[in-house]
Design a protein around this motif. Sequence first.
Motif, PDB file in Angstrom:
ATOM      1  N   ARG A 224      25.453   8.695  17.789  1.00  0.00           N
ATOM      2  CA  ARG A 224      25.920   9.695  16.830  1.00  0.00           C
ATOM      3  C   ARG A 224      27.416   9.978  16.978  1.00  0.00           C
ATOM      4  O   ARG A 224      28.103  10.277  16.004  1.00  0.00           O
ATOM      5  CB  ARG A 224      25.125  10.992  16.988  1.00  0.00           C
ATOM      6  CG  ARG A 224      23.659  10.898  16.540  1.00  0.00           C
ATOM      7  CD  ARG A 224      23.559  10.568  15.059  1.00  0.00           C
ATOM      8  NE  ARG A 224      22.187  10.401  14.623  1.00  0.00           N
ATOM      9  CZ  ARG A 224      21.534  11.293  13.882  1.00  0.00           C
ATOM     10  NH1 ARG A 224      22.119  12.400  13.499  1.00  0.00           N
ATOM     11  NH2 ARG A 224      20.294  11.067  13.512  1.00  0.00           N
ATOM     12  N   GLU A 225      27.926   9.887  18.207  1.00  0.00           N
ATOM     13  CA  GLU A 225      29.342  10.174  18.397  1.00  0.00           C
ATOM     14  C   GLU A 225      30.240   9.147  17.716  1.00  0.00           C
ATOM     15  O   GLU A 225      31.430   9.383  17.485  1.00  0.00           O
ATOM     16  CB  GLU A 225      29.687  10.249  19.890  1.00  0.00           C
ATOM     17  CG  GLU A 225      29.489   8.972  20.674  1.00  0.00           C
ATOM     18  CD  GLU A 225      28.077   8.816  21.236  1.00  0.00           C
ATOM     19  OE1 GLU A 225      27.887   7.967  22.108  1.00  0.00           O
ATOM     20  OE2 GLU A 225      27.184   9.559  20.785  1.00  0.00           O
ATOM     21  N   SER A 226      29.659   7.984  17.355  1.00  0.00           N
ATOM     22  CA  SER A 226      30.460   6.960  16.681  1.00  0.00           C
ATOM     23  C   SER A 226      30.790   7.363  15.248  1.00  0.00           C
ATOM     24  O   SER A 226      31.765   6.889  14.660  1.00  0.00           O
ATOM     25  CB  SER A 226      29.710   5.623  16.661  1.00  0.00           C
ATOM     26  OG  SER A 226      28.611   5.670  15.753  1.00  0.00           O
ATOM     27  N   GLY A 227      29.960   8.226  14.661  1.00  0.00           N
ATOM     28  CA  GLY A 227      30.194   8.681  13.299  1.00  0.00           C
ATOM     29  C   GLY A 227      29.774   7.712  12.216  1.00  0.00           C
ATOM     30  O   GLY A 227      30.007   7.968  11.030  1.00  0.00           O
ATOM     31  N   HIS A 228      29.158   6.585  12.592  1.00  0.00           N
ATOM     32  CA  HIS A 228      28.777   5.595  11.582  1.00  0.00           C
ATOM     33  C   HIS A 228      27.580   6.069  10.763  1.00  0.00           C
ATOM     34  O   HIS A 228      26.684   6.765  11.264  1.00  0.00           O
ATOM     35  CB  HIS A 228      28.425   4.263  12.243  1.00  0.00           C
ATOM     36  CG  HIS A 228      29.594   3.580  12.878  1.00  0.00           C
ATOM     37  ND1 HIS A 228      30.716   3.216  12.179  1.00  0.00           N
ATOM     38  CD2 HIS A 228      29.817   3.192  14.164  1.00  0.00           C
ATOM     39  CE1 HIS A 228      31.583   2.632  12.995  1.00  0.00           C
ATOM     40  NE2 HIS A 228      31.058   2.615  14.200  1.00  0.00           N
ATOM     41  N   VAL A 229      27.557   5.660   9.495  1.00  0.00           N
ATOM     42  CA  VAL A 229      26.458   5.931   8.577  1.00  0.00           C
ATOM     43  C   VAL A 229      25.992   4.597   8.019  1.00  0.00           C
ATOM     44  O   VAL A 229      26.807   3.701   7.767  1.00  0.00           O
ATOM     45  CB  VAL A 229      26.922   6.853   7.433  1.00  0.00           C
ATOM     46  CG1 VAL A 229      25.845   7.007   6.368  1.00  0.00           C
ATOM     47  CG2 VAL A 229      27.356   8.212   7.981  1.00  0.00           C
ATOM     48  N   VAL A 230      24.676   4.444   7.817  1.00  0.00           N
ATOM     49  CA  VAL A 230      24.120   3.213   7.264  1.00  0.00           C
ATOM     50  C   VAL A 230      23.351   3.530   5.986  1.00  0.00           C
ATOM     51  O   VAL A 230      22.498   4.424   5.963  1.00  0.00           O
ATOM     52  CB  VAL A 230      23.184   2.507   8.265  1.00  0.00           C
ATOM     53  CG1 VAL A 230      22.616   1.228   7.654  1.00  0.00           C
ATOM     54  CG2 VAL A 230      23.916   2.190   9.565  1.00  0.00           C
ATOM     55  N   VAL A 231      23.678   2.800   4.918  1.00  0.00           N
ATOM     56  CA  VAL A 231      22.967   2.890   3.638  1.00  0.00           C
ATOM     57  C   VAL A 231      22.253   1.549   3.453  1.00  0.00           C
ATOM     58  O   VAL A 231      22.864   0.579   2.996  1.00  0.00           O
ATOM     59  CB  VAL A 231      23.939   3.165   2.478  1.00  0.00           C
ATOM     60  CG1 VAL A 231      23.156   3.357   1.174  1.00  0.00           C
ATOM     61  CG2 VAL A 231      24.805   4.388   2.771  1.00  0.00           C
ATOM     62  N   PRO A 232      20.968   1.443   3.799  1.00  0.00           N
ATOM     63  CA  PRO A 232      20.319   0.118   3.872  1.00  0.00           C
ATOM     64  C   PRO A 232      20.087  -0.580   2.542  1.00  0.00           C
ATOM     65  O   PRO A 232      19.946  -1.805   2.504  1.00  0.00           O
ATOM     66  CB  PRO A 232      18.978   0.415   4.553  1.00  0.00           C
ATOM     67  CG  PRO A 232      19.142   1.754   5.200  1.00  0.00           C
ATOM     68  CD  PRO A 232      20.098   2.504   4.340  1.00  0.00           C
ATOM     69  N   THR A 233      20.003   0.157   1.439  1.00  0.00           N
ATOM     70  CA  THR A 233      19.677  -0.401   0.114  1.00  0.00           C
ATOM     71  C   THR A 233      18.479  -1.354   0.176  1.00  0.00           C
ATOM     72  O   THR A 233      18.541  -2.494  -0.276  1.00  0.00           O
ATOM     73  CB  THR A 233      20.884  -1.111  -0.544  1.00  0.00           C
ATOM     74  OG1 THR A 233      21.230  -2.290   0.178  1.00  0.00           O
ATOM     75  CG2 THR A 233      22.088  -0.190  -0.637  1.00  0.00           C
ATOM     76  N   LEU A 234      17.368  -0.878   0.730  1.00  0.00           N
ATOM     77  CA  LEU A 234      16.191  -1.733   0.885  1.00  0.00           C
ATOM     78  C   LEU A 234      15.670  -2.234  -0.454  1.00  0.00           C
ATOM     79  O   LEU A 234      15.135  -3.350  -0.541  1.00  0.00           O
ATOM     80  CB  LEU A 234      15.103  -0.975   1.636  1.00  0.00           C
ATOM     81  CG  LEU A 234      15.372  -0.721   3.123  1.00  0.00           C
ATOM     82  CD1 LEU A 234      14.251   0.116   3.734  1.00  0.00           C
ATOM     83  CD2 LEU A 234      15.544  -2.022   3.893  1.00  0.00           C
ATOM     84  N   THR A 235      15.819  -1.428  -1.510  1.00  0.00           N
ATOM     85  CA  THR A 235      15.355  -1.866  -2.822  1.00  0.00           C
ATOM     86  C   THR A 235      16.070  -3.137  -3.251  1.00  0.00           C
ATOM     87  O   THR A 235      15.444  -4.098  -3.723  1.00  0.00           O
ATOM     88  CB  THR A 235      15.598  -0.751  -3.852  1.00  0.00           C
ATOM     89  OG1 THR A 235      14.985   0.451  -3.386  1.00  0.00           O
ATOM     90  CG2 THR A 235      15.013  -1.124  -5.188  1.00  0.00           C
ATOM     91  N   MET A 236      17.392  -3.155  -3.094  1.00  0.00           N
ATOM     92  CA  MET A 236      18.156  -4.354  -3.431  1.00  0.00           C
ATOM     93  C   MET A 236      17.807  -5.515  -2.506  1.00  0.00           C
ATOM     94  O   MET A 236      17.612  -6.656  -2.961  1.00  0.00           O
ATOM     95  CB  MET A 236      19.656  -4.062  -3.360  1.00  0.00           C
ATOM     96  CG  MET A 236      20.546  -5.304  -3.469  1.00  0.00           C
ATOM     97  SD  MET A 236      20.288  -6.271  -4.983  1.00  0.00           S
ATOM     98  CE  MET A 236      21.235  -5.312  -6.161  1.00  0.00           C
ATOM     99  N   MET A 237      17.688  -5.248  -1.215  1.00  0.00           N
ATOM    100  CA  MET A 237      17.434  -6.338  -0.268  1.00  0.00           C
ATOM    101  C   MET A 237      16.076  -6.969  -0.534  1.00  0.00           C
ATOM    102  O   MET A 237      15.917  -8.196  -0.445  1.00  0.00           O
ATOM    103  CB  MET A 237      17.544  -5.838   1.171  1.00  0.00           C
ATOM    104  CG  MET A 237      18.842  -5.090   1.499  1.00  0.00           C
ATOM    105  SD  MET A 237      20.333  -5.740   0.694  1.00  0.00           S
ATOM    106  CE  MET A 237      20.621  -7.219   1.640  1.00  0.00           C
ATOM    107  N   ARG A 238      15.093  -6.167  -0.889  1.00  0.00           N
ATOM    108  CA  ARG A 238      13.778  -6.707  -1.237  1.00  0.00           C
ATOM    109  C   ARG A 238      13.880  -7.582  -2.485  1.00  0.00           C
ATOM    110  O   ARG A 238      13.303  -8.682  -2.548  1.00  0.00           O
ATOM    111  CB  ARG A 238      12.786  -5.569  -1.469  1.00  0.00           C
ATOM    112  CG  ARG A 238      11.379  -6.029  -1.800  1.00  0.00           C
ATOM    113  CD  ARG A 238      10.424  -4.866  -1.993  1.00  0.00           C
ATOM    114  NE  ARG A 238      10.827  -4.012  -3.113  1.00  0.00           N
ATOM    115  CZ  ARG A 238      10.120  -2.967  -3.539  1.00  0.00           C
ATOM    116  NH1 ARG A 238       9.001  -2.625  -2.922  1.00  0.00           N
ATOM    117  NH2 ARG A 238      10.544  -2.245  -4.561  1.00  0.00           N
ATOM    118  N   GLY A 239      14.648  -7.112  -3.476  1.00  0.00           N
ATOM    119  CA  GLY A 239      14.809  -7.895  -4.699  1.00  0.00           C
ATOM    120  C   GLY A 239      15.535  -9.204  -4.462  1.00  0.00           C
ATOM    121  O   GLY A 239      15.151 -10.249  -5.009  1.00  0.00           O
ATOM    122  N   VAL A 240      16.570  -9.185  -3.641  1.00  0.00           N
ATOM    123  CA  VAL A 240      17.308 -10.412  -3.326  1.00  0.00           C
ATOM    124  C   VAL A 240      16.407 -11.410  -2.624  1.00  0.00           C
ATOM    125  O   VAL A 240      16.381 -12.605  -2.971  1.00  0.00           O
ATOM    126  CB  VAL A 240      18.538 -10.094  -2.455  1.00  0.00           C
ATOM    127  CG1 VAL A 240      19.184 -11.382  -1.949  1.00  0.00           C
ATOM    128  CG2 VAL A 240      19.550  -9.267  -3.246  1.00  0.00           C
TER     129      VAL A 240
END
Length: 367
Positions: A224-240
């Motif tokens: 958490r101290e790194s401050g990184h955020v992840v937006v996985p977009t699983l809907t797109m990845m499943r479609g790809v």
Amino acid sequence: MTTTTVTGVEVFDGTELLDGTWDVTFDENAVTALSPAGTHRAEGPAVDGAGATLLPGLIDAHVHFLDAGELTALARAGVTTALDMGTWPPPFVAALRASRAGADIRSCGAPIAGRGGPHARIPGFPSDSLVSTAEEGRRRVAARVGEGVDHIKLVLEPDGAGGPDAATAKAVVEEAHAAGLRVVAHASHTGAVALALEAGVDVLTHAPLDAVLAPDLVRQLGARESGHVVVPTLTMMRGVARNLGNPAVDYAHARDTVTALHRAGAVLVAGTDANRAPGVPAAVPHGSSLHDELALLVEAGLSPVEALRSATSTAAAAFALPDRGSIRPGLRADLLLVTGSPATDITASRAVRGVWTAGRPVDLDTP
């Protein structure tokens, strides 16, 4: 000014499902009162909330636009804020901002990408967004700042795949941070994730399909101290993965990466990569796809409450939107009323009964 009260409703306030039922009053500026059911005199029109849950309007942290009608589609599905990750030219983005056609938007304008990567071959991709050197990267950031963007989008590829190199990526991040802007990195390959972390980006979007993310990268993203955020977009990845039909490109890699990131404590934010652009690897509809995304996040190991946070309070915090993402007096009246309880059954988020953007009702019926 019209004042509305939703009466006798369960409330997910952006963090938790509150005990009991509530009366929630709001006007065209903000939520004005949140009171136990029956204790607050309704002012103006009342909406019966029996059997329903009131949530903050949802935030989709990864969309693209071709026309203002997509803003309406988002709002009708309860998505009241959309974070654009690649729309141009600037006059079109300005028109979207001013249209008040539905969802409120924040935009990066055109992404910054490498001259040899896949984005350079997208029809109509602006040539002045392509970079090969650190100095070009700095100039592109300065240009976007001049356009009034809300964040910078940087498209990264694994080494040798034609994206910006490490020095260029770092220059983009440094220039953006100097201007007070977050950097969102397209990182759909494990090698690109490693480069993004080396460059110091703030947000990584897409869960890789080529392999499950290595434990050391998961640990870095989970700190958490790194401050990184992840937006996985699983809907797109499943479609790809479905469209490519390549065994080496496996949706399970993306899903299992999200599971690992969740266990490691990473900040996960819901986003879909909704778009209708010609030639994209998968078309993802605006609005309805965010409900798919919430369900996929639950399948990957998040609880329904954690998934709802990823599209409300967590998303608002990740993108510095302090006026929304929660239901409490003083905050913007972006609200979603659904039948049932999505805090226990995430599929109930789809049962949209009412939506308000900045206190104004959204027409759910007109084609």
